[in-house]
Design a protein around this motif. Structure first.
Motif, mmCIF file in Angstrom:
data_model
loop_
_atom_site.group_PDB
_atom_site.id
_atom_site.type_symbol
_atom_site.label_atom_id
_atom_site.label_comp_id
_atom_site.label_asym_id
_atom_site.label_seq_id
_atom_site.Cartn_x
_atom_site.Cartn_y
_atom_site.Cartn_z
ATOM 1 N N PRO A 90 53.174 33.576 37.264
ATOM 2 C CA PRO A 90 51.526 33.581 36.875
ATOM 3 C C PRO A 90 50.489 34.167 37.655
ATOM 4 N N ALA A 91 49.774 35.092 37.181
ATOM 5 C CA ALA A 91 48.603 35.707 37.782
ATOM 6 C C ALA A 91 47.645 35.901 36.923
ATOM 7 N N ASP A 92 46.212 35.807 37.335
ATOM 8 C CA ASP A 92 45.121 36.073 36.313
ATOM 9 C C ASP A 92 45.013 37.638 36.271
ATOM 10 N N TRP A 93 45.370 38.315 37.111
ATOM 11 C CA TRP A 93 44.850 39.863 37.397
ATOM 12 C C TRP A 93 45.830 40.699 37.948
ATOM 13 N N VAL A 94 46.568 41.563 37.386
ATOM 14 C CA VAL A 94 47.500 42.493 37.759
ATOM 15 C C VAL A 94 47.154 43.852 37.701
ATOM 16 N N MET A 95 47.465 44.660 38.932
ATOM 17 C CA MET A 95 47.079 46.100 39.032
ATOM 18 C C MET A 95 48.727 46.675 38.804
ATOM 19 N N SER A 96 48.492 47.758 37.967
ATOM 20 C CA SER A 96 49.860 48.163 37.515
ATOM 21 C C SER A 96 49.722 49.652 37.956
ATOM 22 N N SER A 97 49.966 50.027 39.025
ATOM 23 C CA SER A 97 49.999 51.398 39.864
ATOM 24 C C SER A 97 51.245 52.271 40.244
ATOM 25 N N ILE A 98 52.510 51.454 39.850
ATOM 26 C CA ILE A 98 53.759 52.218 40.000
ATOM 27 C C ILE A 98 53.651 53.458 39.398
ATOM 28 N N VAL A 99 54.173 54.345 39.834
ATOM 29 C CA VAL A 99 54.460 55.770 39.578
ATOM 30 C C VAL A 99 55.370 55.834 38.712
ATOM 31 N N GLY A 100 55.334 56.596 37.546
ATOM 32 C CA GLY A 100 56.329 57.002 36.616
ATOM 33 C C GLY A 100 56.703 55.715 35.660
#
Length: 390
Positions: A90-100
């Motif tokens: 569980p998280a409120d905010w997730v950064m998605s910056s995995i390349v590819g």
């Protein structure tokens, strides 16, 4: 405290995100950090932020990560399954910056938890836009753009009636070869393509900027994110990289978003949305800047833009084919096996081959079919390379 996770924490977007979070550590509870082979950086950040878990994408690096985190209380994990499991926390905010394309599965899992997904991973919408948007809607999750161009469009549209939207114009620096004679591009090297005139970025994204494959991906993202018809999306070369995007309305007005080339603006906007908080970014001095230049992109120089429009018209799994073929063609260019302009030729050849079998390109869009198509497209690039060599 807001619970946050950062996937791709050791890359430039992840490091800028950590910079902002570390300035106000009492406001955030860091759930998960992920990275690749830079174990020292991943462990250092996980310790500093007190993350619950740190995940490396490489299973063979698990021992090193555990050793680096010994005594910290931070759990260590590794591999694609562990990435998805971390995204399910569980998280409120997730950064998605995995390349590819590897960023798709954890991004979808975060959306299934109802999180706000700050999307810096281009491949997520290019490969599976409809699937991602449906998943967000089904689970009450929200997507926020982090690419500077899409963040600029998003900001320009705040408070506006979408029915009044006429066009979206995204800007491109033009990359390393924007002023080269066209005939010299055939012999351009990977080292030359990796010298960006404006930005300091990784090798792959800098080469994608030179070929404008990155902008082609952003055009497809624009269609998916904002639901706008492809013929109302424009690209303009803007060497100064100060105007990130423009939005045109039916009354003829253009709203431009300007800012220094610092990704912390777009990251910070997504992190604090819907508020706009102070950020540690440079303020533009227009008198010092002096002038802004714009010119139309030459599709002979940047054939990737034409291919992006073809992908949008074709639909289905063509985005997954386009992305995978681009990534594998880039591998061959970096290895010196093909020329700069051969990358677009390879991608087009693989797209044509897939389209000769509608059963493949029109299969139902799921995580499995995207993954299978990704693998097959890479394989077909290699088969095309083998024919060239043979």
């Amino acid at each position: 405290m807001r619970r946050v996770s950062i996937f791709g924490a050791t890359g430039s977007i992840g490091q800028n995100t950590i910079d902002l979070i570390a300035r106000d550590p009492d406001a955030y509870d860091v759930v998960a950090l992920s990275g690749g082979a830079n174990i020292a950086q991943l462990a250092q950040d996980a310790r500093r932020l007190g993350a619950d878990v740190a995940v490396t994408a490489f299973p063979e690096k698990l021992y090193d990560l555990r050793a680096a985190l010994a005594g910290s209380g931070v759990e260590a994990a590794a591999g694609p399954v562990a990435l998805v499991e971390a995204a399910a926390r569980p998280a409120d905010w997730v950064m998605s910056s995995i390349v590819g394309a590897a960023g798709l599965a954890p991004g979808l899992e975060a959306l299934k938890q109802g999180a706000t997904l700050a999307l810096a991973n281009k491949e997520t919408l290019v490969c599976a836009g409809p699937l991602v948007l449906e998943t967000a809607q089904a689970h009450g999750a929200r997507l926020l753009p982090v690419d500077s161009e899409h963040s600029a469009v998003f900001q320009a549209l705040v408070g506006e009636d979408m029915a009044a939207l006429e066009r979206i114009v995204i800007t491109a620096s033009g990359g390393a070869f924007r002023d080269w004679p066209l005939e010299d591009l055939e012999t351009a090297t990977a080292e030359q393509a990796a010298r960006h005139p404006n930005w300091t970025m990784g090798q792959r994204i800098t080469i994608d900027s030179a070929s404008m494959f990155n902008k082609a991906m952003e055009v497809i993202e624009t269609k998916e994110f904002f639901g706008i018809e492809p013929d109302r999306i424009e690209v303009i070369v803007h060497p100064e990289s100060m105007v990130h995007a423009l939005v045109g309305f039916r009354d003829g007005a253009l709203m431009a978003h300007l800012g220094a080339p610092d990704m912390r603006h777009a990251i910070g906007y997504a992190l604090h949305w819907p508020e706009r908080r102070e950020l540690p970014v440079a303020r533009l001095d227009l008198a010092v800047l002096g002038q802004l230049n714009f010119r139309a992109p030459d599709e002979a120089r940047y054939p990737a833009l034409r291919l992006a429009r073809h992908v949008m018209a074709r639909g289905g799994l063509s985005g997954a084919v386009f992305n995978a073929a681009k990534e594998r063609a880039l591998d061959h260019f970096i290895a010196g096996r093909i020329g700069f302009l051969d990358m677009a030729r390879l991608v087009e050849a693989v797209l044509d081959r897939f389209e000769s079998d509608p059963g493949l390109i029109d299969a139902r869009l799921t995580l499995d079919t995207v993954t299978q198509t990704d693998h097959l497209a890479r394989q077909r690039v290699d088969e095309a390379m083998a024919k060239r060599a043979g």
